[in-house]
Design a protein around this motif. Structure first.
Motif, PDB file in Angstrom:
ATOM      1  N   GLY A  19       0.811  -1.215   0.000  1.00 56.51           N
ATOM      2  CA  GLY A  19       0.000   0.000   0.000  1.00 56.51           C
ATOM      3  C   GLY A  19       0.846   1.266   0.000  1.00 56.51           C
ATOM      4  O   GLY A  19       0.388   2.320  -0.442  1.00 56.51           O
ATOM      5  N   ARG A  20       2.062   1.133   0.472  1.00 53.68           N
ATOM      6  CA  ARG A  20       2.976   2.283   0.493  1.00 53.68           C
ATOM      7  C   ARG A  20       3.902   2.323  -0.711  1.00 53.68           C
ATOM      8  O   ARG A  20       4.794   3.159  -0.780  1.00 53.68           O
ATOM      9  N   GLY A  21       3.695   1.383  -1.641  1.00 50.19           N
ATOM     10  CA  GLY A  21       4.428   1.463  -2.907  1.00 50.19           C
ATOM     11  C   GLY A  21       5.599   0.517  -3.058  1.00 50.19           C
ATOM     12  O   GLY A  21       6.362   0.636  -4.027  1.00 50.19           O
ATOM     13  N   MET A  22       5.779  -0.433  -2.140  1.00 56.34           N
ATOM     14  CA  MET A  22       6.887  -1.382  -2.271  1.00 56.34           C
ATOM     15  C   MET A  22       6.419  -2.632  -3.014  1.00 56.34           C
ATOM     16  O   MET A  22       5.394  -3.207  -2.666  1.00 56.34           O
ATOM     17  N   TRP A  45      14.602  -0.335   5.029  1.00 59.06           N
ATOM     18  CA  TRP A  45      13.783   0.297   3.988  1.00 59.06           C
ATOM     19  C   TRP A  45      13.481   1.760   4.310  1.00 59.06           C
ATOM     20  O   TRP A  45      12.918   2.477   3.486  1.00 59.06           O
ATOM     21  N   TYR A  46      13.871   2.202   5.491  1.00 60.27           N
ATOM     22  CA  TYR A  46      13.620   3.600   5.869  1.00 60.27           C
ATOM     23  C   TYR A  46      14.229   4.562   4.850  1.00 60.27           C
ATOM     24  O   TYR A  46      13.630   5.578   4.492  1.00 60.27           O
ATOM     25  N   THR A  47      15.425   4.221   4.378  1.00 64.43           N
ATOM     26  CA  THR A  47      16.118   5.120   3.452  1.00 64.43           C
ATOM     27  C   THR A  47      15.471   5.153   2.071  1.00 64.43           C
ATOM     28  O   THR A  47      15.815   5.990   1.243  1.00 64.43           O
ATOM     29  N   TYR A  48      14.528   4.240   1.811  1.00 61.83           N
ATOM     30  CA  TYR A  48      13.830   4.210   0.530  1.00 61.83           C
ATOM     31  C   TYR A  48      12.525   5.011   0.571  1.00 61.83           C
ATOM     32  O   TYR A  48      11.776   5.017  -0.410  1.00 61.83           O
ATOM     33  N   ARG A  49      12.244   5.655   1.679  1.00 59.51           N
ATOM     34  CA  ARG A  49      11.017   6.436   1.794  1.00 59.51           C
ATOM     35  C   ARG A  49      11.173   7.798   1.123  1.00 59.51           C
ATOM     36  O   ARG A  49      12.265   8.367   1.066  1.00 59.51           O
ATOM     37  N   GLY A  50      10.064   8.326   0.611  1.00 63.08           N
ATOM     38  CA  GLY A  50      10.079   9.650   0.030  1.00 63.08           C
ATOM     39  C   GLY A  50      10.104  10.716   1.122  1.00 63.08           C
ATOM     40  O   GLY A  50      10.081  10.399   2.316  1.00 63.08           O
ATOM     41  N   THR A  56      11.068  16.047   5.884  1.00 58.43           N
ATOM     42  CA  THR A  56      10.647  14.943   6.746  1.00 58.43           C
ATOM     43  C   THR A  56      10.168  13.771   5.877  1.00 58.43           C
ATOM     44  O   THR A  56       9.589  13.975   4.820  1.00 58.43           O
ATOM     45  N   PRO A  57      10.410  12.532   6.321  1.00 59.36           N
ATOM     46  CA  PRO A  57      10.036  11.371   5.507  1.00 59.36           C
ATOM     47  C   PRO A  57       8.524  11.149   5.459  1.00 59.36           C
ATOM     48  O   PRO A  57       7.809  11.455   6.413  1.00 59.36           O
ATOM     49  N   THR A  58       8.076  10.650   4.345  1.00 55.71           N
ATOM     50  CA  THR A  58       6.669  10.280   4.187  1.00 55.71           C
ATOM     51  C   THR A  58       6.525   8.782   4.464  1.00 55.71           C
ATOM     52  O   THR A  58       7.512   8.081   4.664  1.00 55.71           O
ATOM     53  N   ASP A  59       5.290   8.290   4.439  1.00 53.34           N
ATOM     54  CA  ASP A  59       5.055   6.859   4.591  1.00 53.34           C
ATOM     55  C   ASP A  59       5.211   6.115   3.265  1.00 53.34           C
ATOM     56  O   ASP A  59       5.307   4.883   3.248  1.00 53.34           O
ATOM     57  N   GLN A  60       5.243   6.864   2.168  1.00 52.10           N
ATOM     58  CA  GLN A  60       5.318   6.246   0.846  1.00 52.10           C
ATOM     59  C   GLN A  60       6.766   5.982   0.442  1.00 52.10           C
ATOM     60  O   GLN A  60       7.658   6.781   0.739  1.00 52.10           O
ATOM     61  N   PHE A  61       6.961   4.869  -0.257  1.00 52.18           N
ATOM     62  CA  PHE A  61       8.294   4.539  -0.742  1.00 52.18           C
ATOM     63  C   PHE A  61       8.564   5.231  -2.072  1.00 52.18           C
ATOM     64  O   PHE A  61       7.631   5.593  -2.804  1.00 52.18           O
ATOM     65  N   LEU A  62       9.853   5.402  -2.365  1.00 57.61           N
ATOM     66  CA  LEU A  62      10.244   5.971  -3.646  1.00 57.61           C
ATOM     67  C   LEU A  62       9.818   5.035  -4.769  1.00 57.61           C
ATOM     68  O   LEU A  62       9.668   3.825  -4.558  1.00 57.61           O
ATOM     69  N   PRO A  63       9.614   5.578  -5.977  1.00 53.71           N
ATOM     70  CA  PRO A  63       9.226   4.723  -7.114  1.00 53.71           C
ATOM     71  C   PRO A  63      10.234   3.591  -7.327  1.00 53.71           C
ATOM     72  O   PRO A  63      11.446   3.771  -7.132  1.00 53.71           O
ATOM     73  N   ASN A  64       9.735   2.423  -7.721  1.00 54.65           N
ATOM     74  CA  ASN A  64      10.553   1.247  -8.032  1.00 54.65           C
ATOM     75  C   ASN A  64      11.235   0.622  -6.815  1.00 54.65           C
ATOM     76  O   ASN A  64      12.170  -0.179  -6.964  1.00 54.65           O
ATOM     77  N   THR A  65      10.795   0.970  -5.616  1.00 56.15           N
ATOM     78  CA  THR A  65      11.355   0.326  -4.424  1.00 56.15           C
ATOM     79  C   THR A  65      10.849  -1.103  -4.328  1.00 56.15           C
ATOM     80  O   THR A  65       9.649  -1.360  -4.451  1.00 56.15           O
ATOM     81  N   SER A  66      11.777  -2.035  -4.122  1.00 58.44           N
ATOM     82  CA  SER A  66      11.399  -3.450  -4.016  1.00 58.44           C
ATOM     83  C   SER A  66      11.954  -4.042  -2.727  1.00 58.44           C
ATOM     84  O   SER A  66      13.017  -3.632  -2.236  1.00 58.44           O
TER      85      SER A  66
END
Length: 323
Positions: A19-22, A45-50, A56-66
């Motif tokens: 749901g957060r894009g991973m 995976w914290y460092t892969y957050r937008g 400040t970090p969001t709950d969504q992951f950066l595009p193409n995060t696996s």
């Protein structure tokens, strides 16, 4: 307000990540979430957050995060911790040996004589800790039982250091007089060229050897590894670099101070040059970073404090001690 966060089962955890894009294969994700855990993996995976506009970090992951990339990062960090543990073990034993030899050459019970240490050193507190270490080891250490029963309860420094923690040794080194610190550091191969330092830095180094703060730094790193903590992008107790940078093999240390992992790795490689000459430990670090870490999407060695040109230094291309 809830008293604690509610429990979420594995399918629920996977649903949150998706749901957060991973992206994550169901079977693969279930295995990792079950055997390693959502909370532990979250540190990777914290460092892969937008990020929001304010940083400040969001709950969504950066595009193409696996999840596959996250687990590759986890595996790299695990292997790196294993390598660091191997090096610190040899360094810790070496420091124990040289500290005990230097102090023991003047008095087998030198550690009990407060006059042999700095006035600022809380000798009585350190000695209390040392006695607790002796009591702790009494049930399983034959040398400790032997000396307690045969020598009126006295344990010489070279036996005591075998039951001390690295932090205990680090504090003992910190409490030693400067001349003694310098003697031990020299035996460990930490030979600083004071003539290239400013007068202020020369005075500081003469009062307390710069290795003091580095041993504290390494003892904290050791404790982190002992508790299986993440090390790849962590900050540790800052240690000064100006004096150590005068050593040719440590010229790649950052200016001013080091708190990222690179400084620890560089010093460990240098110390192994004297303690374990011919070791390929540094080459294993090089291979791990180059062959595994640099192939993980979005990751760069600079996150660990590596300089951009780190591969050109002999420290990472020639066996320990051959530079």
């Amino acid at each position: 307000m809830a008293t604690t966060k509610p429990f979420t089962d594995i399918p629920g955890q996977l649903a949150i990540l998706r749901g957060r894009g991973m992206s994550a294969d169901t079977t693969f994700a279930s295995q990792w979430l079950s055997n390693v855990g959502y909370y532990r993996l979250s540190g990777y995976w914290y460092t892969y957050r937008g990020h929001h506009a304010d940083g400040t970090p969001t709950d969504q992951f950066l595009p193409n995060t696996s999840l596959a990339d996250v687990t590759m990062l986890y595996e790299f960090d695990r292997k790196l911790r294993t390598l660091i543990h191997d090096a610190i073990e040899r360094v810790e034993i070496g420091v124990r040996s040289h500290v005990s030899y230097h102090l023991g050459s003047s008095d087998p019970l030198a550690h009990e004589n407060s006059m042999l240490f700095r006035p600022s050193f809380n000798h009585s507190r350190w000695l209390d800790v040392a006695r607790r270490r002796i009591a702790r080891a009494r049930s399983h250490s034959e040398p400790i039982r032997h000396h307690l029963s045969r020598y009126s309860g006295s344990v010489p420094i070279w036996v005591l250091t075998e039951v001390l923690d690295f932090a205990d040794i680090s504090k003992l080194y910190e409490g030693m007089h400067s001349r003694d610190q310098w003697a031990v550091a020299s035996r460990l191969g930490v030979t600083i060229d004071l003539s290239t330092l400013s007068k202020n830095r020369q005075q500081k180094a003469k009062k307390e050897h710069p290795l003091t703060r580095w041993l504290e730094h390494l003892s904290i790193l050791r404790n982190s590894i002992a508790h299986h903590a993440r090390v790849w992008n962590r900050s540790f107790t800052p240690a000064p670099t100006a004096a150590l940078r005068t050593i040719p093999t440590l010229s790649s240390l950052p200016r001013g101070q080091s708190e990222r992992l690179y400084g620890s790795l560089a010093l460990l490689a240098h110390l192994l040059g004297g303690l374990s000459p011919g070791s390929t430990w540094n080459l294993k670090v090089h291979s791990l970073v180059e062959d595994e870490f640099e192939h993980i999407e979005g990751r760069t060695p600079s996150e660990m404090g590596f300089p951009s040109d780190w591969k050109r230094y002999d420290l990472w291309s020639i066996r320990c001690g051959d530079w």
